[in-house]
Design an enzyme around this catalytic site. Structure first.
Site, PDB file in Angstrom:
ATOM      1  N   HIS A 118       0.832  -1.208   0.000  1.00  0.00           N
ATOM      2  CA  HIS A 118       0.000   0.000   0.000  1.00  0.00           C
ATOM      3  C   HIS A 118       0.865   1.257   0.000  1.00  0.00           C
ATOM      4  CE1 HIS A 118      -3.663   2.348   0.975  1.00  0.00           C
ATOM      5  NE2 HIS A 118      -2.810   3.116   1.636  1.00  0.00           N
ATOM      6  N   GLU A 119       1.800   1.288   0.925  1.00  0.00           N
ATOM      7  CA  GLU A 119       2.648   2.483   1.022  1.00  0.00           C
ATOM      8  C   GLU A 119       3.596   2.593  -0.170  1.00  0.00           C
ATOM      9  OE1 GLU A 119       1.869   4.669   3.062  1.00  0.00           O
ATOM     10  OE2 GLU A 119       0.516   3.419   4.263  1.00  0.00           O
TER      11      GLU A 119
ATOM     12  N   HIS B  76       1.925   4.630  -2.855  1.00  0.00           N
ATOM     13  CA  HIS B  76       2.073   6.078  -2.633  1.00  0.00           C
ATOM     14  C   HIS B  76       3.485   6.538  -2.990  1.00  0.00           C
ATOM     15  CE1 HIS B  76      -1.837   6.391  -0.827  1.00  0.00           C
ATOM     16  NE2 HIS B  76      -1.529   5.693   0.260  1.00  0.00           N
TER      17      HIS B  76
END
Length: 453
Positions: free
Chosen positions: A22-23, A26
């Protein structure tokens, strides 16, 4: 103790994988958009490990593995030199900011597809979609033991898990569905399962029981495990006897016995109970006795209890080749996304109990450990569903979550100027309250589902 340690370990592994991807979503898009990333952290709190890369990013593994974050250069958090302002997140065009924010949930969706692809290629052992027992609505629809369920509401069901996954949402919506079957004699037919006749209150975790449907693998052999003293079976039957017929009616599973005994009792008199005793076929004369159960209801019984069954063997494998697994993984992701969104809608509308829709860390940990015990393919399935859930939930328009930030940016696009800091601050408080409420509900569900029950 081993279960506790295993649950903790697999929880850390699962959350670590999901949060990292997920990170990374980003992080990767931010770097491509020219935004300077200061820190990439998996976990919160005190750093357990950290290293500064050649790119100037501080990579951290922190003590609390319940999330993570990517810290970017931003004038709203720290002063930024004029020469570096072009690398600040807040200075980027709104579409770039939206891309950076949306990249986290998108990474989880892509991870879901990748994990499902790998699961299909490895092959997930399962049970064949063969009916073992049907009563209630299932029997009224014409389903019988030995029927192979090939599709539910047009959705193919190559395994019993697929049967469950297809029936649960339709049952929760009380929607009648066609069930395509292949009969034991090789013929094909379609049965209309009247799920609209389900009672208003059912346990969402036991939907198939409410329908009256059980798989062949759920059948318990009609082997005597215990004989109650002072009952008709005492001194006649023995532990280990395999009951094969009662009053001339064949017995294929333990679930056949109660109705046959009840019918015999209503008829009155004695009958022959046929058993297989260590390879020897015997016909023993018995007459059932009517007794009152703990519930207060009377029933005809012989006074026997089933032997502890051995774990059933999985007799089907869900597998595709590397090429065929690509559309299969995409289709499964789309299907599960629809079901997850629909389940969220049911929870908000009150059609399903919230204790069965919001899971806390204890529930997730126990599930991760249980799926890991079933093998790599099952663990990949669970990890894929968690990744999908994380991606979808993060897109909810709740301030603090990625979806809340996307909502701000959509408003900015519509009005031509950023949302005021006052409005954003108010939204943050609302978001914190909602997240705190969800976390409280999750921990409450953990206590009720794992400690009280």
């Amino acid at each position: 103790m081993n279960e506790i340690l295993g649950s903790v370990w697999w929880l850390i592994v699962s959350l670590g994988v999901l949060v990292t991807f997920h990170e990374f979503g980003h992080y990767w898009v931010a770097r491509r958009c020219g935004v300077r990333v200061l820190r990439f952290s998996v976990g919160f709190g005190r750093p357990l490990w950290s290293r500064r890369g050649r790119d100037g990013v501080e990579y951290v593994v922190a003590a609390i593995p319940l999330g993570g974050y990517v810290k970017m250069l931003d004038e709203r958090e720290t002063p930024v030199a004029p020469a570096e302002q072009s690398e600040a997140f807040n200075r980027q065009p709104v579409l770039r900011r939206m891309a950076i924010v949306a990249a986290g949930p998108i990474a989880n969706l892509l991870l879901c597809v990748a994990l499902l692809w790998l699961m299909f290629v490895i092959g997930r052992p399962d049970f064949a979609p063969v009916v073992g027992h049907a009563d209630g609505l299932a029997a009224q629809a014409g389903l019988e033991r030995g029927d192979t369920v090939t599709a539910v509401d047009g959705r193919p069901t190559p395994t019993w898990t697929d049967v469950q996954m297809a029936l649960i949402p339709t049952a929760l919506d009380r929607r009648d569905v066609p069930v395509r079957i292949e009969r034991a004699d090789g013929g094909e037919a379609t049965r209309a399962l009247a799920l609209s006749r389900l009672p208003s209150a059912i346990d969402e975790r036991r939907v198939l029981d409410a329908i009256g449907l059980a798989g062949r693998h759920d059948l318990v052999a009609a082997r005597v495990g215990r004989i109650e003293p002072n009952t008709p079976a005492a001194g006649v039957l023995r532990e280990g006897d395999l009951v094969t017929a009662i009053d001339g009616s064949p017995v294929g599973a333990w679930s056949d016995i109660p109705s046959l005994v009840e019918r015999l009792g209503e008829r009155g008199g004695t009958a022959m109970v046929e058993v297989d005793r260590e390879g020897e076929r015997l016909a023993l004369e018995l007459a059932p006795r009517r007794i009152a159960r703990d519930s207060g209801e009377a029933a005809w019984v012989l006074g026997i209890a089933a032997a502890q069954p051995a774990p059933p063997e999985r007799d089907a494998v869900l597998r595709h080749g590397p090429i065929e697994a690509i559309p299969a993984a995409l289709n499964e992701t789309v299907q599960q996304t629809r079901e997850l969104v629909a389940m969220i809608g049911r929870a908000f509308s009150g059609r399903v109990a919230v204790q069965n829709t919001v899971a806390g860390p204890v529930t997730i940990a126990r599930a991760a450990n249980a799926y890991a015990d079933l093998g790599v393919a099952w663990f990949l399935t669970m990890l894929a569903m968690l990744s999908l859930s994380l991606g979808i939930l993060n897109l909810l328009p709740i301030p603090i979550l990625d979806g809340g930030h996307l909502l701000y940016y959509l408003i900015e696009l519509a009005k031509g100027s950023p949302v005021s800091e006052r409005a954003m601050a108010a939204g943050q408080y609302v978001g914190l309250a909602l997240i705190a409420g969800l976390m409280g509900l999750a921990f409450y569900n953990d206590i009720v589902n794992n400690l009280v029950r």
